[in-house]
Design a protein around this motif. Sequence first.
Motif, mmCIF file in Angstrom:
data_model
loop_
_atom_site.group_PDB
_atom_site.id
_atom_site.type_symbol
_atom_site.label_atom_id
_atom_site.label_comp_id
_atom_site.label_asym_id
_atom_site.label_seq_id
_atom_site.Cartn_x
_atom_site.Cartn_y
_atom_site.Cartn_z
ATOM 1 N N HIS A 70 0.840 -1.197 0.000
ATOM 2 C CA HIS A 70 0.000 0.000 0.000
ATOM 3 C C HIS A 70 0.875 1.247 0.000
ATOM 4 N N PHE A 71 0.239 2.393 -0.206
ATOM 5 C CA PHE A 71 0.930 3.681 -0.171
ATOM 6 C C PHE A 71 0.831 4.284 1.223
ATOM 7 N N SER A 72 1.461 5.429 1.407
ATOM 8 C CA SER A 72 1.389 6.111 2.697
ATOM 9 C C SER A 72 1.802 7.567 2.521
ATOM 10 N N ARG A 73 1.557 8.358 3.537
ATOM 11 C CA ARG A 73 2.099 9.715 3.600
ATOM 12 C C ARG A 73 3.546 9.632 4.099
ATOM 13 N N TYR A 74 4.304 10.711 3.896
ATOM 14 C CA TYR A 74 5.703 10.738 4.329
ATOM 15 C C TYR A 74 6.029 12.058 5.011
ATOM 16 N N TYR A 75 6.824 11.958 6.045
ATOM 17 C CA TYR A 75 7.424 13.139 6.651
ATOM 18 C C TYR A 75 8.857 13.255 6.156
ATOM 19 N N LYS A 76 9.422 14.448 6.216
ATOM 20 C CA LYS A 76 10.809 14.640 5.799
ATOM 21 C C LYS A 76 11.727 13.786 6.659
ATOM 22 N N GLY A 77 12.612 13.055 6.009
ATOM 23 C CA GLY A 77 13.568 12.223 6.721
ATOM 24 C C GLY A 77 13.017 10.893 7.186
ATOM 25 N N GLU A 78 11.748 10.615 6.883
ATOM 26 C CA GLU A 78 11.119 9.374 7.332
ATOM 27 C C GLU A 78 11.398 8.254 6.345
#
Length: 353
Positions: A70-78
């Motif tokens: 599945h897809f997901s959201r991302y935070y910087k550096g994650e």
Amino acid sequence: MAPVATESSAHADGRVGRRIENYTAFWQKDVSKEAEQDTENRLANYTDVINGYYDGATSLYEYGWGTSFHFSRYYKGEGFYQALARHEHYLAFKMNLKPGMRVLDVGCGIGGPAREIAQFADVQIVGLNNNDYQVGRARKLTKDAGLSNQVTYTVGDFMKLADQFGENSFDAVYAIEATVHAPSWEGVYGEIQKVLKPGGVFGVYEWCMTDKWDPSIPAHKDVAHGIEIGNGIPEMRPLAKARQAILNVGFEIEHEEDLADRPDPIPWYYPLEGDIRKAQTLWDVLTVWRMSSSGKFVTHYGLYFIEKLGVVPKGTWEVGETLKIAADALVKSGREKLFTPMYLVVARKPAQN
């Protein structure tokens, strides 16, 4: 007439060669020639469409994406895998899953989310999948993780949940990017509603075309066609239809949001762009590289070669080629906000009076 799979070409691991070979025949290669009867044919034969796709694509998914499809959201550096796990945790959190609950995972893939959520929320999970090969992989990976007493799997049809499990059987049900494969949302959501106990909770990350998508626009129709053929989806449908289907079967919506519509600096589709400069961690460079031009080149010829050697079933290479179509369509539709893989809905079955 729909392509028909023959069990005579079945492999020991559950994959059916004829099913893989026939997969792309469900679509017209030229989108301008797609007719209503093509869509109706895919909907009527959804089990062959889904199984033909995943028989061919599962090993490629594992190679390129890991065990959570599945897809997901991302935070910087994650990190990539950290983000996938957080996406699963977020769904469990919004559903308010509690220790000891009996939970159904509808369309469980090879069990990545089920294993993660079971450990995160301390719940008992039953994973349902209509693909024998994926269930076999899920059971092996779960045994290797030491979670077989907490997470189990069964082969079944998500359009017949009540027949398989009985009504009022689960405290909670979730589906992560899976029910888009159903021939109708009302059909699968209605089955989910039946197997939930009164007052039970349903959480879903749904694949939908957004309100900006207009099928009368050729470019919009073309991008939906690319998503369909590259992901084993009989028919892409608009978000409003998903919401209405949930309400029509008797659920009460407690929370809903298109998470892809948040102003994230790193878009959900970034791993598909193949730009290694955007990799958030050093480890993720390899994941992103696989979708670069050189990564696709290696996969293209490597898969072709091992299919010729008989290492993978015949037809796997052709299914792999559709993944490239999917990647291009997903990136394009993501950039233009025509599609979301994460329309989040948390809904509840009314308690009995």
